[in-house]
Design an enzyme around this catalytic site. Structure first.
Site, mmCIF file in Angstrom:
data_model
loop_
_atom_site.group_PDB
_atom_site.id
_atom_site.type_symbol
_atom_site.label_atom_id
_atom_site.label_comp_id
_atom_site.label_asym_id
_atom_site.label_seq_id
_atom_site.Cartn_x
_atom_site.Cartn_y
_atom_site.Cartn_z
ATOM 1 N N SER A 23 0.829 -1.220 0.000
ATOM 2 C CA SER A 23 0.000 0.000 0.000
ATOM 3 C C SER A 23 0.856 1.261 0.000
ATOM 4 O O SER A 23 0.332 2.365 0.119
ATOM 5 C CB SER A 23 -0.920 0.005 1.232
ATOM 6 O OG SER A 23 -0.154 -0.043 2.427
ATOM 7 N N ASN A 110 -1.956 -2.867 13.246
ATOM 8 C CA ASN A 110 -3.405 -2.648 13.264
ATOM 9 C C ASN A 110 -3.777 -1.368 14.004
ATOM 10 O O ASN A 110 -4.591 -0.575 13.535
ATOM 11 C CB ASN A 110 -4.119 -3.837 13.910
ATOM 12 C CG ASN A 110 -3.982 -5.108 13.090
ATOM 13 O OD1 ASN A 110 -3.391 -5.099 12.012
ATOM 14 N ND2 ASN A 110 -4.520 -6.203 13.592
ATOM 15 N N THR A 155 -39.551 26.618 -8.513
ATOM 16 C CA THR A 155 -39.821 25.276 -7.997
ATOM 17 C C THR A 155 -40.116 24.413 -9.220
ATOM 18 O O THR A 155 -40.717 24.899 -10.196
ATOM 19 C CB THR A 155 -41.021 25.233 -7.026
ATOM 20 O OG1 THR A 155 -42.210 25.587 -7.731
ATOM 21 C CG2 THR A 155 -40.815 26.182 -5.852
ATOM 22 N N HIS A 156 -39.675 23.175 -9.201
ATOM 23 C CA HIS A 156 -39.831 22.267 -10.353
ATOM 24 C C HIS A 156 -39.172 22.843 -11.613
ATOM 25 O O HIS A 156 -39.561 22.501 -12.724
ATOM 26 C CB HIS A 156 -41.310 21.980 -10.636
ATOM 27 C CG HIS A 156 -42.081 21.516 -9.448
ATOM 28 N ND1 HIS A 156 -42.067 20.215 -9.006
ATOM 29 C CD2 HIS A 156 -42.874 22.198 -8.577
ATOM 30 C CE1 HIS A 156 -42.827 20.100 -7.923
ATOM 31 N NE2 HIS A 156 -43.327 21.297 -7.643
ATOM 32 N N SER A 277 -14.697 25.695 -27.974
ATOM 33 C CA SER A 277 -14.937 24.475 -28.751
ATOM 34 C C SER A 277 -13.856 24.332 -29.820
ATOM 35 O O SER A 277 -13.386 25.325 -30.380
ATOM 36 C CB SER A 277 -16.312 24.553 -29.413
ATOM 37 O OG SER A 277 -16.440 23.586 -30.432
ATOM 38 N N LYS A 283 -18.431 29.306 -29.282
ATOM 39 C CA LYS A 283 -18.771 28.685 -27.996
ATOM 40 C C LYS A 283 -17.940 29.240 -26.841
ATOM 41 O O LYS A 283 -16.752 29.504 -26.957
ATOM 42 C CB LYS A 283 -18.546 27.165 -28.058
ATOM 43 C CG LYS A 283 -19.482 26.421 -28.985
ATOM 44 C CD LYS A 283 -20.937 26.521 -28.557
ATOM 45 C CE LYS A 283 -21.224 25.816 -27.253
ATOM 46 N NZ LYS A 283 -20.951 24.372 -27.312
ATOM 47 N N ASN A 285 -17.916 27.742 -23.075
ATOM 48 C CA ASN A 285 -18.494 26.653 -22.290
ATOM 49 C C ASN A 285 -18.166 26.767 -20.797
ATOM 50 O O ASN A 285 -17.021 27.072 -20.435
ATOM 51 C CB ASN A 285 -17.978 25.310 -22.805
ATOM 52 C CG ASN A 285 -18.369 25.048 -24.245
ATOM 53 O OD1 ASN A 285 -19.436 25.476 -24.690
ATOM 54 N ND2 ASN A 285 -17.512 24.366 -24.984
ATOM 55 N N GLU A 290 -19.155 22.383 -14.982
ATOM 56 C CA GLU A 290 -19.536 21.032 -15.387
ATOM 57 C C GLU A 290 -18.628 19.982 -14.756
ATOM 58 O O GLU A 290 -19.089 18.912 -14.334
ATOM 59 C CB GLU A 290 -19.491 20.918 -16.914
ATOM 60 C CG GLU A 290 -20.587 21.709 -17.600
ATOM 61 C CD GLU A 290 -20.447 21.719 -19.117
ATOM 62 O OE1 GLU A 290 -21.348 22.261 -19.767
ATOM 63 O OE2 GLU A 290 -19.436 21.194 -19.641
ATOM 64 N N TYR A 317 -9.451 -6.619 12.872
ATOM 65 C CA TYR A 317 -8.872 -6.094 11.640
ATOM 66 C C TYR A 317 -8.883 -7.162 10.551
ATOM 67 O O TYR A 317 -8.663 -8.351 10.805
ATOM 68 C CB TYR A 317 -7.434 -5.617 11.865
ATOM 69 C CG TYR A 317 -6.825 -5.005 10.624
ATOM 70 C CD1 TYR A 317 -7.076 -3.672 10.291
ATOM 71 C CD2 TYR A 317 -6.034 -5.760 9.760
ATOM 72 C CE1 TYR A 317 -6.555 -3.108 9.140
ATOM 73 C CE2 TYR A 317 -5.509 -5.203 8.601
ATOM 74 C CZ TYR A 317 -5.773 -3.883 8.295
ATOM 75 O OH TYR A 317 -5.263 -3.323 7.144
ATOM 76 N N GLN A 322 -7.567 -2.144 4.245
ATOM 77 C CA GLN A 322 -6.564 -1.363 3.514
ATOM 78 C C GLN A 322 -7.241 -0.548 2.399
ATOM 79 O O GLN A 322 -6.719 0.471 1.966
ATOM 80 C CB GLN A 322 -5.510 -2.297 2.916
ATOM 81 C CG GLN A 322 -4.407 -1.597 2.152
ATOM 82 C CD GLN A 322 -3.286 -2.542 1.771
ATOM 83 O OE1 GLN A 322 -2.585 -3.083 2.634
ATOM 84 N NE2 GLN A 322 -3.130 -2.780 0.476
ATOM 85 N N LYS A 325 -8.315 3.641 2.315
ATOM 86 C CA LYS A 325 -7.487 4.836 2.148
ATOM 87 C C LYS A 325 -7.632 5.503 0.789
ATOM 88 O O LYS A 325 -7.819 6.724 0.712
ATOM 89 C CB LYS A 325 -6.023 4.494 2.422
ATOM 90 C CG LYS A 325 -5.791 4.194 3.900
ATOM 91 C CD LYS A 325 -4.457 3.602 4.197
ATOM 92 C CE LYS A 325 -4.492 2.975 5.576
ATOM 93 N NZ LYS A 325 -5.453 1.854 5.682
#
Length: 459
Positions: A23, A110, A155-156, A277, A283, A285, A290, A317, A322, A325
């Site tokens: 690890s 451990n 709303t909605h 773009s 464009k 963006n 995003e 344990y 492991q 992490k």
């Protein structure tokens, strides 16, 4: 290479197993916490006469040298040594011989790894808390500039009632303030010291656990050795807190993406926080927003992965643990990557006030205020609701806004309507008459901003 635990084994570990089992490629980031924990443990061993004080002092001095060498880039970790704990212990033994072999007295990997991950997460959480405080400051500063910037509330995703941009921003202030509170609460359960739990059943050595906890800044020690080594609730809890941070970032980013479209045109991202773009030259963006929205899913996945990893593990344990992490490390890294760029993005964007106001005047956002006007004139609310519904239908058929109706048209729906209706349903009145605590009225939002600034001044 001979393993530090290899006395019982007659064959070397397969090379593929070494690579699979190791690890060090990801837990090496806990080197500071591992060394700090070992220094406290070694100091305690010497204090308790469990090992000679001379050896304890040697260990502590050399661990400090190793820490400096790591930070100076002079140490190369080895996959064969498996993890950060064994790598550091191996280096220590190579440098000071038998004294170094005494360091692991009275502890197991451990409880050592349980200690390291707690310390690491507390350090990282403190950094994220500071980032959240900065985010809250950015939101408050932006809100202070827009207490009179009227926009439609939804709303909605349908236009509902007018609010101000400041009111909208302060909604996110509340969300991120809860995130800050959750992280601090999570730290309380993380800030418990497991060292001394051993592999699972403690130890026969007269360890002074409270001394080690005090040296390391922990508030308490774990009260059950089985739980001390097998608890990862604090990892999952932090993953959940970070998922909520990302959810709040993603919700705001989704709105910014919509608002920066031509259809809304409420905001424009700064050139420094936009991309173009490869084929369409016009464009601009909102890629930063995003990408933050996309990264939320990644952090959600880590939370579900951690829950799934832990759900079937018996005490105490198991090597499965492991796998805690990489998910939590990546969740931390992702949040720490997103928060600063998000703050800079919203601090530099252009807010198109005129378009927001124009947007609030469409979609009959003042319809509720017409109903409230009728109620204040004596009409029961349900009857007023029905009257305004018919009024909206009429306005749609005639392509008018409610405040474009003539008095004669208003009178067709109710003869209690007077000339004061026009002031009662203006956008400014609709917003500023909502003076209830938590409402969008300018004076209420300004009070909320003042309270927020006072809160931030105390952080």
């Amino acid at each position: 290479m001979a393993k530090l635990w290899g006395g019982r084994f007659q064959k070397s570990t397969d090379k593929k197993v070494d690579d699979f089992n190791s690890s060090i490629r990801f837990d090496k980031r806990m080197y500071k916490q591992d060394i700090k924990g070992s220094i406290a443990h070694a100091t305690m061993l010497g204090k308790q006469n469990i090992i000679p004080k001379e050896d304890s002092d040697k260990i502590v001095a050399e661990l400090k040298n190793i820490l400096k060498d790591i930070e100076d880039g002079k140490v190369e970790f080895e996959i064969d040594a498996e993890d950060i704990h064994m790598n550091i212990e191996k280096i220590l033994i190579e440098r000071i011989g038998d004294a170094g072999k005494r360091l692991h007295t009275g502890r197991s990997r451990n409880d050592q790894v349980a200690l390291d991950i707690r310390m690491y997460l507390m350090d990282e959480t403190a950094d994220i808390e500071e980032m959240l405080i900065h985010t809250l400051n950015v939101l408050v500063d932006l809100a202070s500039d827009h207490t009179e910037t009227i926009m439609p509330g939804y709303t909605h995703l349908q236009k509902a009632q007018p609010v101000t941009f400041a009111h909208h921003l302060m909604a996110y202030f509340e969300m991120f303030k809860r995130d800050l509170s959750r992280l601090r609460d999570c730290r309380k359960r993380t800030n418990v010291m497991p060292l001394g739990s051993g592999a699972l059943a403690g130890t026969t050595y007269p360890l002074d656990r409270e001394f080690v906890a005090s040296e390391l800044g922990f508030d308490a020690v774990t009260m059950n050795s089985l739980d001390g080594v097998s608890d990862r609730d604090f990892v999952i809890e932090l993953a959940n807190c970070l998922a909520l941070v990302m959810m709040h970032l993603s919700r705001f980013c989704e709105e910014l993406i919509l608002w920066s479209s031509n259809e809304f045109s409420f905001v424009e991202m700064d050139d420094a926080f936009s991309t173009g773009s490869s084929i369409m030259p016009q464009k601009k963006n909102p890629d930063v927003a995003e990408l933050i929205r996309g990264k939320a899913g990644r952090v959600y996945g880590h939370l579900m992965g951690l829950l799934t990893t832990m759900k079937g593990i018996p005490l105490a344990y198991n090597k499965d643990m492991q796998e805690d992490k990489e998910p939590i490390f990546d969740s931390i890294d992702t949040v720490k990557l997103c928060l600063p760029v998000f703050c800079d993005m919203i601090a530099t964007m252009t807010v198109k006030k005129d378009n927001m106001l124009k947007g609030s005047k469409g979609g009959f956002t003042n319809a509720t205020d017409v109903a409230d006007y009728l109620v204040k004139k004596g009409l029961p609310f349900r009857e007023a609701h029905a009257v305004v519904g018919r009024m909206v239908f009429y306005s749609i058929e005639h392509d008018k806004a409610l405040d474009d109706l003539t008095m004669d048209e208003f009178k067709e729906f109710s003869d209690i309507i007077e000339d004061d209706i026009y002031n009662a349903i203006s956008m400014e009145t609709c917003v500023n008459d909502r003076k209830v605590i938590g409402g969008p009225a300018k004076e209420v939002v300004e009070k909320a901003i003042a309270d927020a600034k006072e809160f931030l001044a105390q952080q």
